[in-house]
Design a protein around this motif. Structure first.
Motif, PDB file in Angstrom:
ATOM      1  N   LEU A   6       2.579   4.385  -7.074  1.00  0.00           N
ATOM      2  CA  LEU A   6       1.867   5.258  -5.779  1.00  0.00           C
ATOM      3  C   LEU A   6       0.354   4.188  -5.843  1.00  0.00           C
ATOM      4  N   VAL A   7      -0.312   3.619  -5.087  1.00  0.00           N
ATOM      5  CA  VAL A   7      -0.960   2.010  -5.152  1.00  0.00           C
ATOM      6  C   VAL A   7      -1.995   2.272  -4.073  1.00  0.00           C
ATOM      7  N   TYR A   8      -3.403   2.768  -4.562  1.00  0.00           N
ATOM      8  CA  TYR A   8      -4.313   2.959  -3.505  1.00  0.00           C
ATOM      9  C   TYR A   8      -5.702   1.845  -3.992  1.00  0.00           C
ATOM     10  N   PRO A   9      -5.118   0.278  -3.119  1.00  0.00           N
ATOM     11  CA  PRO A   9      -5.575  -0.168  -2.667  1.00  0.00           C
ATOM     12  C   PRO A   9      -7.486   0.051  -2.326  1.00  0.00           C
ATOM     13  N   PHE A  10      -8.264  -1.044  -3.377  1.00  0.00           N
ATOM     14  CA  PHE A  10      -9.270  -1.220  -3.061  1.00  0.00           C
ATOM     15  C   PHE A  10      -9.706  -1.519  -1.413  1.00  0.00           C
ATOM     16  N   ASN A  11      -9.055  -2.503  -1.253  1.00  0.00           N
ATOM     17  CA  ASN A  11      -9.135  -2.748   0.309  1.00  0.00           C
ATOM     18  C   ASN A  11      -8.051  -3.536   0.465  1.00  0.00           C
ATOM     19  N   PHE A  12      -7.775  -4.260   2.011  1.00  0.00           N
ATOM     20  CA  PHE A  12      -6.088  -4.770   2.362  1.00  0.00           C
ATOM     21  C   PHE A  12      -6.184  -6.724   2.521  1.00  0.00           C
ATOM     22  N   HIS A  13      -7.355  -7.028   1.762  1.00  0.00           N
ATOM     23  CA  HIS A  13      -8.087  -8.156   1.792  1.00  0.00           C
ATOM     24  C   HIS A  13      -9.045  -8.479   0.692  1.00  0.00           C
ATOM     25  N   ALA A  14      -8.858  -9.626   0.462  1.00  0.00           N
ATOM     26  CA  ALA A  14      -9.725 -10.143  -0.885  1.00  0.00           C
ATOM     27  C   ALA A  14      -9.515  -9.224  -2.349  1.00  0.00           C
ATOM     28  N   LYS A  50       5.790   7.622 -11.363  1.00  0.00           N
ATOM     29  CA  LYS A  50       5.333   6.965 -12.140  1.00  0.00           C
ATOM     30  C   LYS A  50       4.440   6.794 -13.166  1.00  0.00           C
ATOM     31  N   PHE A  51       3.571   5.847 -11.732  1.00  0.00           N
ATOM     32  CA  PHE A  51       2.743   4.746 -11.881  1.00  0.00           C
ATOM     33  C   PHE A  51       1.726   5.632 -10.684  1.00  0.00           C
ATOM     34  N   VAL A  52       0.678   5.526 -10.992  1.00  0.00           N
ATOM     35  CA  VAL A  52      -0.355   5.955  -9.681  1.00  0.00           C
ATOM     36  C   VAL A  52      -1.464   5.099 -10.201  1.00  0.00           C
ATOM     37  N   VAL A  53      -1.691   3.914  -9.508  1.00  0.00           N
ATOM     38  CA  VAL A  53      -2.860   3.109  -8.886  1.00  0.00           C
ATOM     39  C   VAL A  53      -3.804   3.278  -8.706  1.00  0.00           C
ATOM     40  N   VAL A  54      -4.903   3.338  -8.905  1.00  0.00           N
ATOM     41  CA  VAL A  54      -6.152   3.405  -8.536  1.00  0.00           C
ATOM     42  C   VAL A  54      -6.914   1.819  -8.542  1.00  0.00           C
ATOM     43  N   GLN A  55      -7.804   1.590  -7.736  1.00  0.00           N
ATOM     44  CA  GLN A  55      -8.566   0.577  -8.030  1.00  0.00           C
ATOM     45  C   GLN A  55     -10.385   0.747  -7.600  1.00  0.00           C
ATOM     46  N   ARG A  56     -11.037   0.176  -8.632  1.00  0.00           N
ATOM     47  CA  ARG A  56     -12.221   0.495  -8.116  1.00  0.00           C
ATOM     48  C   ARG A  56     -12.425   1.605  -7.735  1.00  0.00           C
ATOM     49  N   PHE A  57     -12.202   2.989  -7.694  1.00  0.00           N
ATOM     50  CA  PHE A  57     -13.070   3.682  -7.385  1.00  0.00           C
ATOM     51  C   PHE A  57     -13.902   3.923  -8.177  1.00  0.00           C
ATOM     52  N   ASN A  76       1.832  20.756 -12.300  1.00  0.00           N
ATOM     53  CA  ASN A  76       3.382  20.842 -11.596  1.00  0.00           C
ATOM     54  C   ASN A  76       3.467  19.826 -12.707  1.00  0.00           C
ATOM     55  N   ASN A  77       2.910  19.540 -14.149  1.00  0.00           N
ATOM     56  CA  ASN A  77       3.612  19.180 -15.261  1.00  0.00           C
ATOM     57  C   ASN A  77       4.272  17.529 -14.799  1.00  0.00           C
ATOM     58  N   LEU A  78       3.865  17.081 -14.055  1.00  0.00           N
ATOM     59  CA  LEU A  78       4.324  15.649 -13.561  1.00  0.00           C
ATOM     60  C   LEU A  78       3.967  14.563 -14.901  1.00  0.00           C
ATOM     61  N   LYS A  79       5.083  13.680 -14.539  1.00  0.00           N
ATOM     62  CA  LYS A  79       4.943  12.719 -15.609  1.00  0.00           C
ATOM     63  C   LYS A  79       3.599  11.336 -15.370  1.00  0.00           C
ATOM     64  N   PHE A  80       4.287  11.380 -14.853  1.00  0.00           N
ATOM     65  CA  PHE A  80       3.414   9.868 -13.941  1.00  0.00           C
ATOM     66  C   PHE A  80       1.900   9.035 -14.298  1.00  0.00           C
ATOM     67  N   LYS A  81       1.793   8.189 -15.183  1.00  0.00           N
ATOM     68  CA  LYS A  81       0.335   7.925 -15.953  1.00  0.00           C
ATOM     69  C   LYS A  81      -0.359   6.711 -14.536  1.00  0.00           C
ATOM     70  N   PHE A  82      -1.820   7.270 -14.877  1.00  0.00           N
ATOM     71  CA  PHE A  82      -2.877   6.857 -14.209  1.00  0.00           C
ATOM     72  C   PHE A  82      -3.376   5.565 -14.446  1.00  0.00           C
ATOM     73  N   ILE A  83      -3.272   4.572 -14.020  1.00  0.00           N
ATOM     74  CA  ILE A  83      -3.300   3.357 -13.875  1.00  0.00           C
ATOM     75  C   ILE A  83      -4.840   2.602 -13.379  1.00  0.00           C
ATOM     76  N   TYR A  84      -6.247   2.834 -13.700  1.00  0.00           N
ATOM     77  CA  TYR A  84      -6.934   1.962 -13.728  1.00  0.00           C
ATOM     78  C   TYR A  84      -7.398   0.475 -12.915  1.00  0.00           C
ATOM     79  N   ASP A  85      -7.468  -0.177 -12.159  1.00  0.00           N
ATOM     80  CA  ASP A  85      -8.086  -1.392 -12.245  1.00  0.00           C
ATOM     81  C   ASP A  85      -9.032  -1.584 -11.339  1.00  0.00           C
ATOM     82  N   ILE A  86      -9.769  -2.724 -12.776  1.00  0.00           N
ATOM     83  CA  ILE A  86     -10.695  -3.601 -11.608  1.00  0.00           C
ATOM     84  C   ILE A  86     -11.260  -4.993 -12.095  1.00  0.00           C
TER      85      ILE A  86
END
Length: 161
Positions: A6-14, A50-57, A76-86
């Motif tokens: 699951l990816v949360y991009p900062f924006n949809f360009h650049a 498996k992964f939740v990616v948050v970009q520049r939050f 809910n004892n979910l197993k996904f890992k959080f990734i922070y991208d900057i």
């Protein structure tokens, strides 16, 4: 629909395109199912992620969203890992005075970034220098930081055309 990432991009360009949309789209070619928040409209079964990616939050609303996901994972004892991208240093004290965007980055946004990064399993940055800066400023575990340089492989884009 079942999603791996699951990816949360900062924006949809650049930055959003080059650090999340493009590379995670390439993962789909290798069989990963990727959900891009703001593009996909399906319901998500978080138990398969498996992964939740948050970009520049850094904003208050982003912190609120992250905390909701964090609490859902815990409750809910979910197993996904959080990734922070900057890929840029947006710490308020690091931005030069001539930067027009400086007004958006304050002690509050620094605190929001710290609150999010401290709960993430992995933090990806574009350079070693940025990884060191984040690690020192926020007192983060340097084992959580991974450098993924800003680079577009010629295997991804045909530069001749």
């Amino acid at each position: 629909m079942i999603y791996d990432i699951l990816v949360y991009p900062f924006n949809f360009h650049a930055v959003g395109f080059y650090r999340t949309l493009f590379p995670y789209s390439k993962l789909q070619e290798y069989g990963y199912s990727v959900y891009f928040h703001g593009i996909n409209k399906d319901k998500i079964d978080l138990s398969t992620v498996k992964f939740v990616v948050v970009q520049r939050f850094y904003a208050d609303q982003q912190l609120q969203l992250f905390n909701q996901l964090y609490e859902l994972r815990k409750k809910n004892n979910l197993k996904f890992k959080f990734i922070y991208d900057i890929d840029d240093c947006i710490i308020s004290t690091c931005l030069p005075k001539f930067n027009d965007c400086r007004q958006w980055f304050t002690e509050n946004t620094d605190n929001n970034m710290f609150n999010i990064m401290s709960k993430c399993d992995i933090i990806t940055t574009s350079t070693e220098n940025l990884a060191d800066t984040l690690c020192n400023y926020f007192n983060l575990d340097d084992n959580k930081l991974k450098v993924i340089p800003n680079f577009i492989s010629s295997n991804w884009i045909d530069y001749k055309n």
